[in-house]
Design a protein around this motif. Sequence first.
Motif, PDB file in Angstrom:
ATOM      1  N   LYS A 115       7.685   0.688  -5.270  1.00  0.00           N
ATOM      2  CA  LYS A 115       7.142  -0.225  -4.494  1.00  0.00           C
ATOM      3  C   LYS A 115       6.147  -0.196  -3.509  1.00  0.00           C
ATOM      4  O   LYS A 115       6.097  -1.516  -3.058  1.00  0.00           O
ATOM      5  CB  LYS A 115       8.505  -0.202  -3.538  1.00  0.00           C
ATOM      6  N   ALA A 116       5.471   0.867  -3.631  1.00  0.00           N
ATOM      7  CA  ALA A 116       4.281   0.164  -2.605  1.00  0.00           C
ATOM      8  C   ALA A 116       3.121  -0.312  -3.168  1.00  0.00           C
ATOM      9  O   ALA A 116       2.575  -1.613  -2.407  1.00  0.00           O
ATOM     10  CB  ALA A 116       3.683   2.101  -2.482  1.00  0.00           C
ATOM     11  N   ILE A 119       4.438  -3.519  -2.580  1.00  0.00           N
ATOM     12  CA  ILE A 119       3.777  -4.789  -1.203  1.00  0.00           C
ATOM     13  C   ILE A 119       2.499  -4.953  -1.182  1.00  0.00           C
ATOM     14  O   ILE A 119       2.442  -6.191  -0.518  1.00  0.00           O
ATOM     15  CB  ILE A 119       4.675  -3.377  -0.331  1.00  0.00           C
ATOM     16  N   ALA A 120       1.846  -4.182  -1.703  1.00  0.00           N
ATOM     17  CA  ALA A 120       0.560  -4.323  -1.727  1.00  0.00           C
ATOM     18  C   ALA A 120       0.320  -5.439  -2.296  1.00  0.00           C
ATOM     19  O   ALA A 120      -0.354  -6.173  -2.339  1.00  0.00           O
ATOM     20  CB  ALA A 120      -0.628  -3.401  -1.799  1.00  0.00           C
ATOM     21  N   GLY A 121       1.028  -5.890  -4.167  1.00  0.00           N
ATOM     22  CA  GLY A 121       0.517  -6.691  -4.087  1.00  0.00           C
ATOM     23  C   GLY A 121       1.190  -7.753  -3.427  1.00  0.00           C
ATOM     24  O   GLY A 121       0.479  -8.819  -4.092  1.00  0.00           O
ATOM     25  N   THR A 122       1.893  -8.191  -3.589  1.00  0.00           N
ATOM     26  CA  THR A 122       3.067  -9.056  -2.610  1.00  0.00           C
ATOM     27  C   THR A 122       1.653  -9.425  -1.177  1.00  0.00           C
ATOM     28  O   THR A 122       1.659 -10.728  -0.955  1.00  0.00           O
ATOM     29  CB  THR A 122       3.715  -8.793  -1.675  1.00  0.00           C
ATOM     30  N   VAL A 123       1.480  -8.906  -0.360  1.00  0.00           N
ATOM     31  CA  VAL A 123       0.225  -9.106   0.621  1.00  0.00           C
ATOM     32  C   VAL A 123      -1.000  -9.882  -0.185  1.00  0.00           C
ATOM     33  O   VAL A 123      -1.977 -10.523   0.752  1.00  0.00           O
ATOM     34  CB  VAL A 123      -1.000  -8.140   1.458  1.00  0.00           C
ATOM     35  N   LEU A 413      -3.230   0.700  -5.982  1.00  0.00           N
ATOM     36  CA  LEU A 413      -3.391   1.501  -4.805  1.00  0.00           C
ATOM     37  C   LEU A 413      -5.147   0.794  -4.964  1.00  0.00           C
ATOM     38  O   LEU A 413      -5.539   0.228  -4.591  1.00  0.00           O
ATOM     39  CB  LEU A 413      -2.639   1.481  -4.596  1.00  0.00           C
ATOM     40  N   SER A 414      -6.165   1.343  -5.296  1.00  0.00           N
ATOM     41  CA  SER A 414      -7.315   1.206  -5.204  1.00  0.00           C
ATOM     42  C   SER A 414      -8.006  -0.095  -6.100  1.00  0.00           C
ATOM     43  O   SER A 414      -8.783  -0.018  -4.992  1.00  0.00           O
ATOM     44  CB  SER A 414      -8.115   2.708  -5.877  1.00  0.00           C
ATOM     45  N   ALA A 415      -7.121  -0.434  -7.102  1.00  0.00           N
ATOM     46  CA  ALA A 415      -8.239  -1.767  -7.125  1.00  0.00           C
ATOM     47  C   ALA A 415      -7.675  -2.676  -6.759  1.00  0.00           C
ATOM     48  O   ALA A 415      -8.614  -3.244  -5.942  1.00  0.00           O
ATOM     49  CB  ALA A 415      -7.597  -1.937  -8.637  1.00  0.00           C
TER      50      ALA A 415
END
Length: 480
Positions: A115-116, A119-123, A413-415
């Motif tokens: 899920k993390a 959410i980051a991808g959505t932003v 997330l780093s990418a």
Amino acid sequence: MNITHIAVLICYIIVMIAVGAWFGRPRETASGEDFVLAGRSLPAPVLGGTMLATFVGSGSIIGAANFAYTYGLLPGLLFFSGTITGSLILVFLARRVRELAGHTIPELFDQRYGKAVRIAGTVMILIAFIGITAYQFTGAGYIISLITPLSEQSGAVVAAALITFLALTGGLKSVAWTDFLSALMIVLALWVAVFFVVGVDLGASASQVTSVGTDAGVLGGLSALQMLGFALPAFVLLLGDQNMYQRLAAAKSPRAALQGAVIFILGAIVMIVPIAVLAVASAILQPDIEPDMAVLSLADAGLTPGVVGGALLAGAFALIVTTGSSYLLTCSANVLHDLVGQLRRPQARSERQDLWIGRVAVLVIAALGFVMVSFFPSVLALQMYAYTMYGATITPVLLAGLFWRRATAAGALSAMAVGAVATIFWEVTGRSADLNSVIIALPLSVLALVVVSMVTSGGRNERSSASGRAARAAGASSSH
């Protein structure tokens, strides 16, 4: 002000409003699924048309035309090389995407990374897609200002209202069918315009089309790295573009998805060539105009007959409007499924609530896009930023999730973080004026993904492979 141009534009707007109202009826759009994925009912021709009209908008008719006008025919065609290459790869992915049949890219991220990352991808998607929506408002405003006494800013307001209306009413059903009609209209108008502009206006001087810009070199004065910086953003955007995946998922069958993808690439070639040719011809006939107007200015009565000029402007307007409504719609899907949907229990949601949440999201995103327009000097500049932001943050994570078993959530997330920071830094510091940010941001993003994934991957923590994920998704589908 040309009465014929106004008449053609008004006829187009009436048709678009009628189509939007027809598919906006409760019988046609009764749920969030209908709104976002057209009830998974699109036939291949409509699918190919909507994919074409979605990806080839003001970034092509204005941004790419600006580029070809400035640098010449070969660079103009190379500018589109990323689109053609990306669409070829998409053909091979079409069946698989339809079989997975998700609503959004972050939904796939959730299955693969958690899920993390969802959410980051959505932003990241919202940041990039609001930018793409924004330059559709600007491009359509240009056209309205050419046809009517309205200023570019007033025209942008009118265009934003129409774009938002189409996305609000029938959702993807409305957008897909208006896309299909718009794609047919602009292809016809572009080729008829080529006949008059190159065949009649240039006449014996038509051979000059291939020599524009060559006095500065084969790439019009650009280095190979700079040329790559203009071609690469469209390639990485197309490979991971949620609009494309969403439309393939909306096909009525995997076979229709494949056929639609083939129609898309053929249509792209048929549409791209006349845009580049017309822009370069415009550089010969009108060497002192604003480059953004390279193609649109050819609608002038002195260069093309009134009906042809009207069709060219209305077709370009159609292309821009449908692209804008598509990106508004896909952003609303992110808000509905990846933000609001994660905060509510599935049993607490109703189809009607989802429908109205999607519509409210369209309104909010349209307002944000209108604000963003003021921060970029041209359509081309905003186009390069938006494409790079998406391509450097989403595409590497998506492709790694599908094809690389060792990719991890930490790597993803780093990418995203590295790609976003690099893009924003390159734009804010003004370095993108010499070299587009994709040349820096994309390699750094991929490097972060690979290095962090290699460090953090392990048998215990590694999530399932792409094949395992597909099997779970298929099992979940059959259980419903």
